[in-house]
Design a protein around this motif. Structure first.
Motif, PDB file in Angstrom:
ATOM      1  N   GLY A 190      33.002  47.238  54.686  1.00 47.17           N
ATOM      2  CA  GLY A 190      33.626  47.881  55.839  1.00 47.17           C
ATOM      3  C   GLY A 190      35.091  47.544  56.019  1.00 47.17           C
ATOM      4  N   LYS A 191      35.597  46.573  55.257  1.00 37.96           N
ATOM      5  CA  LYS A 191      37.007  46.179  55.376  1.00 37.96           C
ATOM      6  C   LYS A 191      37.870  46.807  54.292  1.00 37.96           C
ATOM      7  CE  LYS A 191      35.898  41.708  57.530  1.00 37.96           C
ATOM      8  NZ  LYS A 191      34.439  41.865  57.536  1.00 37.96           N
ATOM      9  N   ILE A 192      37.265  47.118  53.155  1.00 38.35           N
ATOM     10  CA  ILE A 192      37.955  47.808  52.069  1.00 38.35           C
ATOM     11  C   ILE A 192      37.027  48.890  51.534  1.00 38.35           C
ATOM     12  CG2 ILE A 192      39.542  45.986  51.349  1.00 38.35           C
ATOM     13  CD1 ILE A 192      37.496  44.978  49.413  1.00 38.35           C
ATOM     14  N   ASP A 193      37.584  49.814  50.754  1.00 40.49           N
ATOM     15  CA  ASP A 193      36.817  50.974  50.303  1.00 40.49           C
ATOM     16  C   ASP A 193      36.172  50.778  48.940  1.00 40.49           C
ATOM     17  OD1 ASP A 193      39.109  50.946  48.811  1.00 40.49           O
ATOM     18  OD2 ASP A 193      39.756  52.988  49.322  1.00 40.49           O
ATOM     19  N   PHE A 194      35.931  49.518  48.560  1.00 42.19           N
ATOM     20  CA  PHE A 194      35.234  49.238  47.300  1.00 42.19           C
ATOM     21  C   PHE A 194      34.522  47.894  47.450  1.00 42.19           C
ATOM     22  CE2 PHE A 194      39.407  47.354  47.021  1.00 42.19           C
ATOM     23  CZ  PHE A 194      39.213  46.133  46.415  1.00 42.19           C
ATOM     24  N   ALA A 195      33.597  47.620  46.553  1.00 41.09           N
ATOM     25  CA  ALA A 195      32.829  46.374  46.611  1.00 41.09           C
ATOM     26  C   ALA A 195      33.274  45.466  45.468  1.00 41.09           C
ATOM     27  CB  ALA A 195      31.335  46.668  46.497  1.00 41.09           C
ATOM     28  N   PRO A 196      34.047  44.433  45.743  1.00 45.01           N
ATOM     29  CA  PRO A 196      34.538  43.560  44.672  1.00 45.01           C
ATOM     30  C   PRO A 196      33.420  42.683  44.115  1.00 45.01           C
ATOM     31  CG  PRO A 196      35.149  42.667  46.801  1.00 45.01           C
ATOM     32  CD  PRO A 196      34.522  44.006  47.070  1.00 45.01           C
ATOM     33  N   PRO A 197      33.356  42.507  42.812  1.00 41.08           N
ATOM     34  CA  PRO A 197      32.383  41.566  42.247  1.00 41.08           C
ATOM     35  C   PRO A 197      32.754  40.143  42.653  1.00 41.08           C
ATOM     36  CG  PRO A 197      33.243  43.066  40.568  1.00 41.08           C
ATOM     37  CD  PRO A 197      34.110  43.212  41.770  1.00 41.08           C
ATOM     38  N   VAL A 198      31.766  39.384  43.097  1.00 42.50           N
ATOM     39  CA  VAL A 198      31.991  37.986  43.475  1.00 42.50           C
ATOM     40  C   VAL A 198      31.047  37.143  42.634  1.00 42.50           C
ATOM     41  CG1 VAL A 198      32.009  36.284  45.324  1.00 42.50           C
ATOM     42  CG2 VAL A 198      32.603  38.674  45.826  1.00 42.50           C
ATOM     43  N   GLU A 199      31.627  36.259  41.821  1.00 42.82           N
ATOM     44  CA  GLU A 199      30.827  35.470  40.897  1.00 42.82           C
ATOM     45  C   GLU A 199      30.811  33.995  41.301  1.00 42.82           C
ATOM     46  OE1 GLU A 199      29.074  36.909  38.760  1.00 42.82           O
ATOM     47  OE2 GLU A 199      30.019  38.876  38.519  1.00 42.82           O
ATOM     48  N   ASP A 200      29.670  33.354  41.092  1.00 42.46           N
ATOM     49  CA  ASP A 200      29.538  31.916  41.306  1.00 42.46           C
ATOM     50  C   ASP A 200      29.831  31.226  39.978  1.00 42.46           C
ATOM     51  OD1 ASP A 200      28.941  29.327  41.875  1.00 42.46           O
ATOM     52  OD2 ASP A 200      26.794  29.648  42.206  1.00 42.46           O
ATOM     53  N   LEU A 201      30.988  30.565  39.882  1.00 42.53           N
ATOM     54  CA  LEU A 201      31.398  29.929  38.628  1.00 42.53           C
ATOM     55  C   LEU A 201      31.428  28.410  38.751  1.00 42.53           C
ATOM     56  CD1 LEU A 201      34.391  32.293  37.706  1.00 42.53           C
ATOM     57  CD2 LEU A 201      31.974  32.543  37.120  1.00 42.53           C
ATOM     58  N   SER A 202      30.704  27.863  39.700  1.00 42.64           N
ATOM     59  CA  SER A 202      30.718  26.413  39.897  1.00 42.64           C
ATOM     60  C   SER A 202      30.179  25.678  38.669  1.00 42.64           C
ATOM     61  CB  SER A 202      29.906  26.039  41.140  1.00 42.64           C
ATOM     62  OG  SER A 202      28.586  26.556  41.050  1.00 42.64           O
ATOM     63  N   LEU A 262      47.446  42.817  51.131  1.00 46.14           N
ATOM     64  CA  LEU A 262      48.069  44.125  51.002  1.00 46.14           C
ATOM     65  C   LEU A 262      48.982  44.087  49.788  1.00 46.14           C
ATOM     66  CD1 LEU A 262      48.194  46.869  52.556  1.00 46.14           C
ATOM     67  CD2 LEU A 262      50.352  46.064  53.518  1.00 46.14           C
ATOM     68  N   ILE A 263      48.632  44.849  48.755  1.00 42.01           N
ATOM     69  CA  ILE A 263      49.393  44.895  47.512  1.00 42.01           C
ATOM     70  C   ILE A 263      49.810  46.336  47.236  1.00 42.01           C
ATOM     71  CG2 ILE A 263      49.416  44.406  45.043  1.00 42.01           C
ATOM     72  CD1 ILE A 263      49.137  41.894  46.699  1.00 42.01           C
ATOM     73  N   SER A 264      51.098  46.577  47.124  1.00 37.31           N
ATOM     74  CA  SER A 264      51.632  47.914  46.827  1.00 37.31           C
ATOM     75  C   SER A 264      51.088  48.960  47.787  1.00 37.31           C
ATOM     76  CB  SER A 264      51.317  48.304  45.372  1.00 37.31           C
ATOM     77  OG  SER A 264      51.889  47.384  44.474  1.00 37.31           O
ATOM     78  N   GLY A 265      50.965  48.586  49.047  1.00 44.16           N
ATOM     79  CA  GLY A 265      50.578  49.543  50.071  1.00 44.16           C
ATOM     80  C   GLY A 265      49.092  49.756  50.242  1.00 44.16           C
ATOM     81  N   ARG A 266      48.235  49.042  49.503  1.00 46.73           N
ATOM     82  CA  ARG A 266      46.799  49.207  49.680  1.00 46.73           C
ATOM     83  C   ARG A 266      46.113  47.861  49.888  1.00 46.73           C
ATOM     84  NH1 ARG A 266      42.688  51.359  45.798  1.00 46.73           N
ATOM     85  NH2 ARG A 266      41.450  50.341  47.392  1.00 46.73           N
ATOM     86  N   SER A 267      45.003  47.892  50.614  1.00 42.54           N
ATOM     87  CA  SER A 267      44.237  46.672  50.880  1.00 42.54           C
ATOM     88  C   SER A 267      43.424  46.306  49.640  1.00 42.54           C
ATOM     89  CB  SER A 267      43.300  46.880  52.073  1.00 42.54           C
ATOM     90  OG  SER A 267      44.045  47.081  53.260  1.00 42.54           O
ATOM     91  N   VAL A 268      43.476  45.049  49.244  1.00 40.34           N
ATOM     92  CA  VAL A 268      42.747  44.577  48.070  1.00 40.34           C
ATOM     93  C   VAL A 268      41.977  43.322  48.440  1.00 40.34           C
ATOM     94  CG1 VAL A 268      44.598  45.490  46.615  1.00 40.34           C
ATOM     95  CG2 VAL A 268      44.554  43.053  47.169  1.00 40.34           C
ATOM     96  N   ALA A 269      41.051  42.953  47.574  1.00 40.12           N
ATOM     97  CA  ALA A 269      40.283  41.722  47.770  1.00 40.12           C
ATOM     98  C   ALA A 269      40.954  40.578  47.023  1.00 40.12           C
ATOM     99  CB  ALA A 269      38.854  41.905  47.267  1.00 40.12           C
ATOM    100  N   ALA A 270      40.990  39.425  47.659  1.00 40.51           N
ATOM    101  CA  ALA A 270      41.490  38.214  47.007  1.00 40.51           C
ATOM    102  C   ALA A 270      40.388  37.164  47.065  1.00 40.51           C
ATOM    103  CB  ALA A 270      42.760  37.704  47.684  1.00 40.51           C
ATOM    104  N   LEU A 271      39.849  36.808  45.913  1.00 42.09           N
ATOM    105  CA  LEU A 271      38.865  35.735  45.835  1.00 42.09           C
ATOM    106  C   LEU A 271      39.593  34.440  45.479  1.00 42.09           C
ATOM    107  CD1 LEU A 271      35.989  37.468  43.822  1.00 42.09           C
ATOM    108  CD2 LEU A 271      36.321  37.359  46.301  1.00 42.09           C
TER     109      LEU A 271
END
Length: 245
Positions: free
Chosen positions: A146-158, A171-180
């Motif tokens: 609901g916060k961005i228009d795509f579902a970012p893959p989130v991996e457990d790399l512990s 906000l990168i180049s005018g669009r909302s992105v996910a930052a893990l």
């Protein structure tokens, strides 16, 4: 926010390119800092001067120049068609087109790398490293819904030595992105993710101000990892994130 950070972001603030949170930080700082307020005012004055600058041509310029151009066009002798000259001209035009495309792509990537590095540095020096704090991928992934228009893959790399810290919006180049955000021996990795319909192998990019950058794209997503950890360790992070587990 200190003066160095504010001055680095003034151009973007003046052009309306900052997200709301960073714009508010700039406004609060400028209201309390005479030096930065003066720099912003100088920027506005310069912009207004460039926008209003005009260099009028003489009234008789059209009447003076146009007849001479027409006369030269009429008097110019016709040359015989030279196929080799035409071929060379076509090759030069084609080369110029491809060179312009390469330079344009280089400029876009250069600007993108600078923006990603700025975001990485800001996340480390401020209080906005994460919006959601969790080492559980099943907590972080739904947070983005609901916060961005795509579902970012989130991996457990512990298990591979890169524990998940959390995530945030950028906000990168005018669009909302996910930052893990991942951790490696008390150093942080920002992994920026947004849709990309290309497939690109993992590749190291030119280091930016002492920070290493790795990029790849697969399965409809593009990934940009930025960190101060060694280049080979950042490459390892990309490999384990990109691997099929």
């Amino acid at each position: 926010m200190n003066c160095d950070e504010a001055l680095r972001l003034l151009d973007a603030y003046h052009d309306g390119e900052l997200d709301l949170a960073h714009a508010l930080e700039i406004e609060q700082h400028v209201n309390a800092c005479e030096k930065c307020a003066r720099a912003l005012q100088n920027l506005r004055v310069l912009s207004e001067s460039l926008a209003t600058a005009a260099y009028p041509s003489p009234d008789n310029l059209r009447e003076t120049v146009l007849p001479k151009l027409q006369t030269r066009s009429i008097e110019r002798p016709r040359r015989a068609f030279d196929p080799m000259t035409a071929l060379a001209l076509a090759a030069a035009v084609l080369f110029g087109f491809f060179l312009a495309q390469i330079l344009a792509r280089h400029s876009v990537e250069t600007n993108l790398l600078a923006t990603l590095t700025d975001n990485h540095i800001r996340s480390l020096t401020g209080t906005h490293l994460t919006d959601v704090v969790s080492s559980d991928q099943h907590t972080v992934r739904p947070w983005f819904e609901g916060k961005i228009d795509f579902a970012p893959p989130v991996e457990d790399l512990s298990a591979q030595g890169f524990p998940l810290v959390g995530g945030r919006l950028e906000l990168i180049s005018g669009r909302s992105v996910a930052a893990l955000v991942y951790e490696r021996r008390k150093h942080f990795i920002n992994l920026f993710i947004w849709p990309n319909d290309k497939s690109e192998a993992i590749a190291a990019k030119t280091p930016q101000r002492g920070y290493n950058v790795v990029h790849w794209a697969r399965n409809g997503m593009g990934y940009w990892a930025v960190s101060e950890i060694a280049a080979d360790e950042l490459q390892k992070f990309a490999d384990v994130f990109n691997s099929d587990r």
